[in-house]
Scaffold this active site. Structure first.
Site, PDB file in Angstrom:
ATOM      1  N   GLY A   8       1.250  -1.117  -0.240  1.00 20.77           N
ATOM      2  CA  GLY A   8       0.300   0.265   0.169  1.00 20.77           C
ATOM      3  C   GLY A   8       0.728   1.189   0.163  1.00 20.77           C
ATOM      4  O   GLY A   8       0.564   2.354   0.449  1.00 20.77           O
ATOM      5  N   GLY A  11      -0.144   5.285  -1.264  1.00 20.89           N
ATOM      6  CA  GLY A  11      -0.822   5.599   0.208  1.00 20.89           C
ATOM      7  C   GLY A  11      -0.411   6.907   0.521  1.00 20.89           C
ATOM      8  O   GLY A  11       0.121   7.028   0.333  1.00 20.89           O
ATOM      9  N   GLN A  12      -1.678   7.297   1.418  1.00 17.53           N
ATOM     10  CA  GLN A  12      -0.838   8.610   2.129  1.00 17.53           C
ATOM     11  C   GLN A  12      -0.080   8.118   2.652  1.00 17.53           C
ATOM     12  O   GLN A  12       0.652   9.338   3.254  1.00 17.53           O
ATOM     13  CB  GLN A  12      -2.644   8.948   2.898  1.00 17.53           C
ATOM     14  CG  GLN A  12      -1.813  10.623   3.370  1.00 17.53           C
ATOM     15  CD  GLN A  12      -3.417  11.097   4.723  1.00 17.53           C
ATOM     16  OE1 GLN A  12      -4.245   9.852   5.373  1.00 17.53           O
ATOM     17  NE2 GLN A  12      -3.419  12.450   5.660  1.00 17.53           N
ATOM     18  N   ASP A  34       2.384  -2.173  -4.439  1.00 12.28           N
ATOM     19  CA  ASP A  34       1.028  -1.198  -4.231  1.00 12.28           C
ATOM     20  C   ASP A  34       0.264  -2.056  -5.447  1.00 12.28           C
ATOM     21  O   ASP A  34       0.680  -2.497  -6.685  1.00 12.28           O
ATOM     22  CB  ASP A  34       0.959  -0.246  -4.284  1.00 12.28           C
ATOM     23  CG  ASP A  34      -0.218   0.566  -4.006  1.00 12.28           C
ATOM     24  OD1 ASP A  34      -0.139   1.420  -2.843  1.00 12.28           O
ATOM     25  OD2 ASP A  34      -1.089   1.146  -4.798  1.00 12.28           O
ATOM     26  N   ILE A  35      -1.194  -1.866  -5.502  1.00 14.03           N
ATOM     27  CA  ILE A  35      -1.780  -2.768  -6.195  1.00 14.03           C
ATOM     28  C   ILE A  35      -1.659  -2.503  -7.654  1.00 14.03           C
ATOM     29  O   ILE A  35      -1.399  -2.519  -8.293  1.00 14.03           O
ATOM     30  CB  ILE A  35      -3.054  -3.592  -5.943  1.00 14.03           C
ATOM     31  CG1 ILE A  35      -3.813  -3.782  -7.166  1.00 14.03           C
ATOM     32  CG2 ILE A  35      -4.102  -1.840  -5.725  1.00 14.03           C
ATOM     33  CD1 ILE A  35      -5.437  -4.682  -6.348  1.00 14.03           C
ATOM     34  N   ASP A  53      -0.497  -6.904  -5.340  1.00 16.47           N
ATOM     35  CA  ASP A  53      -2.178  -7.377  -4.415  1.00 16.47           C
ATOM     36  C   ASP A  53      -2.171  -7.965  -3.623  1.00 16.47           C
ATOM     37  O   ASP A  53      -1.894  -9.110  -3.454  1.00 16.47           O
ATOM     38  CB  ASP A  53      -2.959  -7.927  -5.477  1.00 16.47           C
ATOM     39  CG  ASP A  53      -4.592  -7.944  -5.333  1.00 16.47           C
ATOM     40  OD1 ASP A  53      -4.699  -7.694  -4.690  1.00 16.47           O
ATOM     41  OD2 ASP A  53      -5.376  -8.295  -6.399  1.00 16.47           O
ATOM     42  N   TYR A 143     -14.608  -1.273   7.947  1.00 18.93           N
ATOM     43  CA  TYR A 143     -13.215  -1.226   7.539  1.00 18.93           C
ATOM     44  C   TYR A 143     -13.313  -1.423  10.196  1.00 18.93           C
ATOM     45  O   TYR A 143     -11.771  -1.966  10.337  1.00 18.93           O
ATOM     46  CB  TYR A 143     -13.273   0.634   7.846  1.00 18.93           C
ATOM     47  CG  TYR A 143     -11.876   0.844   8.150  1.00 18.93           C
ATOM     48  CD1 TYR A 143     -10.885   0.877   7.526  1.00 18.93           C
ATOM     49  CD2 TYR A 143     -11.803   1.688   8.838  1.00 18.93           C
ATOM     50  CE1 TYR A 143      -9.597   0.692   7.669  1.00 18.93           C
ATOM     51  CE2 TYR A 143     -10.161   2.561   9.392  1.00 18.93           C
ATOM     52  CZ  TYR A 143      -9.515   2.233   8.242  1.00 18.93           C
ATOM     53  OH  TYR A 143      -8.654   2.295   8.996  1.00 18.93           O
ATOM     54  N   LYS A 147     -10.692  -4.324  11.695  1.00 19.07           N
ATOM     55  CA  LYS A 147      -9.694  -3.605  12.692  1.00 19.07           C
ATOM     56  C   LYS A 147      -9.452  -4.249  13.411  1.00 19.07           C
ATOM     57  O   LYS A 147      -8.665  -4.552  14.128  1.00 19.07           O
ATOM     58  CB  LYS A 147      -8.911  -2.189  12.359  1.00 19.07           C
ATOM     59  CG  LYS A 147      -8.868  -1.422  11.113  1.00 19.07           C
ATOM     60  CD  LYS A 147      -7.673  -1.082  10.776  1.00 19.07           C
ATOM     61  CE  LYS A 147      -7.195  -0.948   9.864  1.00 19.07           C
ATOM     62  NZ  LYS A 147      -5.809  -0.996   8.428  1.00 19.07           N
ATOM     63  N   ILE A 173      -5.097  11.077   9.839  1.00 19.36           N
ATOM     64  CA  ILE A 173      -3.611  11.572  10.277  1.00 19.36           C
ATOM     65  C   ILE A 173      -4.061  12.451   8.819  1.00 19.36           C
ATOM     66  O   ILE A 173      -4.595  12.450   7.452  1.00 19.36           O
ATOM     67  CB  ILE A 173      -2.836   9.999   8.699  1.00 19.36           C
ATOM     68  CG1 ILE A 173      -2.804   9.278   9.576  1.00 19.36           C
ATOM     69  CG2 ILE A 173      -1.081  10.790   8.767  1.00 19.36           C
ATOM     70  CD1 ILE A 173      -1.927   9.337  11.213  1.00 19.36           C
TER      71      ILE A 173
HETATM   72  P1  NAD Z   1      -4.781   4.818   1.378  1.00 19.26           P
HETATM   73  O1  NAD Z   1      -6.180   4.222   0.680  1.00 19.26           O
HETATM   74  O2  NAD Z   1      -3.994   6.545   1.177  1.00 19.26           O
HETATM   75  O3  NAD Z   1      -3.544   3.769   0.994  1.00 19.26           O
HETATM   76  C1  NAD Z   1      -3.777   2.531   0.544  1.00 19.26           C
HETATM   77  C2  NAD Z   1      -3.064   2.036  -0.336  1.00 19.26           C
HETATM   78  O4  NAD Z   1      -3.395   0.381  -0.469  1.00 19.26           O
HETATM   79  C3  NAD Z   1      -3.498   2.806  -1.578  1.00 19.26           C
HETATM   80  O5  NAD Z   1      -2.556   2.823  -2.202  1.00 19.26           O
HETATM   81  C4  NAD Z   1      -4.041   1.580  -2.925  1.00 19.26           C
HETATM   82  O6  NAD Z   1      -3.491   1.362  -3.962  1.00 19.26           O
HETATM   83  C5  NAD Z   1      -3.496  -0.050  -1.351  1.00 19.26           C
HETATM   84  N1  NAD Z   1      -4.347  -0.887  -1.940  1.00 19.26           N
HETATM   85  C6  NAD Z   1      -5.651  -1.106  -1.981  1.00 19.26           C
HETATM   86  N2  NAD Z   1      -6.406  -2.893  -2.219  1.00 19.26           N
HETATM   87  C7  NAD Z   1      -4.769  -3.382  -2.300  1.00 19.26           C
HETATM   88  C8  NAD Z   1      -4.524  -4.487  -2.465  1.00 19.26           C
HETATM   89  N3  NAD Z   1      -5.153  -5.416  -2.227  1.00 19.26           N
HETATM   90  N4  NAD Z   1      -3.151  -5.169  -2.192  1.00 19.26           N
HETATM   91  C9  NAD Z   1      -2.416  -3.760  -2.910  1.00 19.26           C
HETATM   92  N5  NAD Z   1      -2.877  -2.965  -2.336  1.00 19.26           N
HETATM   93  C10 NAD Z   1      -3.924  -2.406  -2.572  1.00 19.26           C
HETATM   94  O7  NAD Z   1      -4.151   4.325   2.977  1.00 19.26           O
HETATM   95  P2  NAD Z   1      -3.664   5.237   4.012  1.00 19.26           P
HETATM   96  O8  NAD Z   1      -4.787   6.726   4.730  1.00 19.26           O
HETATM   97  O9  NAD Z   1      -1.902   5.701   3.638  1.00 19.26           O
HETATM   98  O10 NAD Z   1      -3.842   4.215   5.151  1.00 19.26           O
HETATM   99  C11 NAD Z   1      -2.651   2.912   5.900  1.00 19.26           C
HETATM  100  C12 NAD Z   1      -2.721   2.208   6.150  1.00 19.26           C
HETATM  101  O11 NAD Z   1      -2.964   2.732   7.718  1.00 19.26           O
HETATM  102  C13 NAD Z   1      -4.566   1.570   6.155  1.00 19.26           C
HETATM  103  O12 NAD Z   1      -4.132  -0.301   7.304  1.00 19.26           O
HETATM  104  C14 NAD Z   1      -5.489   2.328   6.848  1.00 19.26           C
HETATM  105  O13 NAD Z   1      -6.271   1.686   7.069  1.00 19.26           O
HETATM  106  C15 NAD Z   1      -4.354   2.273   7.767  1.00 19.26           C
HETATM  107  N6  NAD Z   1      -4.920   4.070   9.040  1.00 19.26           N
HETATM  108  C16 NAD Z   1      -4.622   4.830   8.349  1.00 19.26           C
HETATM  109  C17 NAD Z   1      -5.541   6.013   9.033  1.00 19.26           C
HETATM  110  C18 NAD Z   1      -5.510   7.771   8.145  1.00 19.26           C
HETATM  111  O14 NAD Z   1      -5.860   8.496   8.819  1.00 19.26           O
HETATM  112  N7  NAD Z   1      -4.700   7.399   6.966  1.00 19.26           N
HETATM  113  C19 NAD Z   1      -5.835   6.048   9.998  1.00 19.26           C
HETATM  114  C20 NAD Z   1      -6.045   5.346  10.854  1.00 19.26           C
HETATM  115  C21 NAD Z   1      -5.048   3.898  10.143  1.00 19.26           C
HETATM  116  N1  SER Z   2      -8.642   7.884   8.754  1.00 20.86           N
HETATM  117  C1  SER Z   2      -9.198   6.759   8.602  1.00 20.86           C
HETATM  118  C2  SER Z   2     -10.889   6.671   8.107  1.00 20.86           C
HETATM  119  O1  SER Z   2     -11.206   7.605   8.589  1.00 20.86           O
HETATM  120  C3  SER Z   2      -9.248   6.360  10.283  1.00 20.86           C
HETATM  121  O2  SER Z   2      -8.631   4.562  10.089  1.00 20.86           O
HETATM  122  O3  SER Z   2     -10.706   6.130   8.046  1.00 20.86           O
END
Ligand code: NAD
Ligand code: SER
Length: 322
Positions: A8, A11-12, A34-35, A53, A143, A147, A173
């Site tokens: 992943g 992602g962010q 990443d996928i 994936d 979701y 978790k 975040i």
């Molecule tokens: P995001 O959605 O920005 O990035 C997720 C990435 O996963 C994307 O680039 C997507 O293309 C990739 N992805 C989706 N399906 C896939 C698959 N089958 N195989 C491989 N890659 C795949 O998410 P994020 O904000 O970067 O979050 C990263 C992690 O942190 C996640 O587990 C999320 O639950 C956790 N998290 C994030 C936040 C937040 O505020 N950003 C808060 C709590 C927890």
């Molecule tokens: N920032 C995330 C969401 O809103 C919390 O895990 O889904």
């Protein structure tokens, strides 16, 4: 040195965590996957990148084996709002992905695994202010269910097979490199982009909605601290509560207005309000503070100042798009 694999990575969080890991361990030692290969190549143009994936165990196995991976940061997931639109996909990606990672870590002897949990593990019926580490987890979103179940799975693999898996319940975040998508806390980032680009924003939660949040530099620092902590000091193999900032959507709008006086924000709640209302306003992170020395650096004022400085500079160069 064994290699580090990040899932992943486009992602962010992945897009910034990979940069921090490459700075710390050397670019060639961190494989960003990443996928979406094109997305990962766009946000992380140098260093080894691969299309993986996480629901496909053979592809994951090949990547771990070929690269000689000893540490995994498993970030790939479907977030809360996107998960409510497509609960089956959220279950498949979040649960199958995690199970594949844990199973391959056990089988192939991966030394350490990081997997983020979330404040979404919490649901109604518990204190919403300073939510304790150990309370019944009854999430109301798919979701959150993945978790909460994922935390139990991590604990199982640690207890039964000795897999050294570590986890943080990230708050929402806030960051300025790759915009978030599919989450409920996204408004706290969107508000900055729209304030700078258009001086107005329509926020999808009520003005009085308070949620736990954290600025990305604190989130990256916490993640690296937890992964560097000695096994003896990590007593907890489910998600650690982690506090950064807690503020209402209205307070954030007023803080932004201090820097952009013409900024206006209206509040028009949509389906994400219900999700936000089911989560804590703040969390008690005393376990993380006690066990591995966690302490946040940013508050609402310093985070806002930095966000506006970073995004404002990009807007001046014509490089900011929402
Ligand atoms: P995001 O959605 O920005 O990035 C997720 C990435 O996963 C994307 O680039 C997507 O293309 C990739 N992805 C989706 N399906 C896939 C698959 N089958 N195989 C491989 N890659 C795949 O998410 P994020 O904000 O970067 O979050 C990263 C992690 O942190 C996640 O587990 C999320 O639950 C956790 N998290 C994030 C936040 C937040 O505020 N950003 C808060 C709590 C927890
Ligand atoms: N920032 C995330 C969401 O809103 C919390 O895990 O889904």
């Amino acid at each position: 040195m064994g290699k580090i694999l990040v899932t992943g990575a486009a992602g962010q969080i992945g897009s910034e965590l990979v940069v921090a890991l490459r700075e710390k361990h050397g670019e060639e030692n961190v494989i960003a996957t990443d996928i979406l290969l094109k997305a990962v190549e766009r946000v992380l143009p140098s260093g080894p990148n691969e299309q993986v994936d996480v629901t496909e165990i053979r592809k994951l196995q090949e990547a771990i084996g070929t690269w000689g991976v000893t540490t995994i940061y498993h970030l790939a997931a479907i977030l809360s709002a996107a998960g409510e639109k497509n609960p089956q996909t959220a279950w498949d990606v979040n649960m199958k992905g995690l199970q594949n990672i844990l199973e391959l870590s056990r089988e192939l002897g991966v030394k350490r695994v990081y997997w983020p949990s979330s404040i979404a593990v919490f649901g109604p019926g518990i204190p919403r202010v300073k939510t304790p580490q150990d309370v019944p987890l009854v999430p109301t979103t798919m979701y959150g269910i993945t978790k909460a179940a994922g935390e139990l799975l991590c604990n199982y693999y640690h207890q039964r097979y000795g897999v050294d898996v570590r986890s943080i319940r990230y708050p929402g975040i806030i960051s300025n490199k790759v915009p978030p998508h599919g989450g409920t806390t996204d408004y706290a980032v969107d508000m900055f982009y729209q304030a700078i680009l258009k001086k107005r924003y329509t926020c999808f939660v009520r003005e009085d909605t308070v949620l736990p949040m954290m600025y990305m530099p604190d989130a990256i620092r916490a993640t690296l601290m937890l992964m560097d902590a000695s096994p003896k000091s990590v007593t907890y193999h489910m998600g650690h509560n982690l506090a950064g900032l807690s503020f209402s959507a209205g307070e954030l709008a007023r803080e932004i207005k201090k820097h952009i006086p013409g900024f206006t924000c209206e509040f028009v709640p949509d389906f994400r309000q219900k999700i936000a209302d089911s989560w804590p306003e703040s969390v008690d992170d005393s376990v993380a503070r006690r066990d591995w020395g966690w302490k946040p650096k940013y508050n609402l004022a310093t985070m806002t100042e930095d966000m506006i400085k970073e995004l404002g500079a990009r807007a001046k160069q014509g490089k900011l798009a929402a």
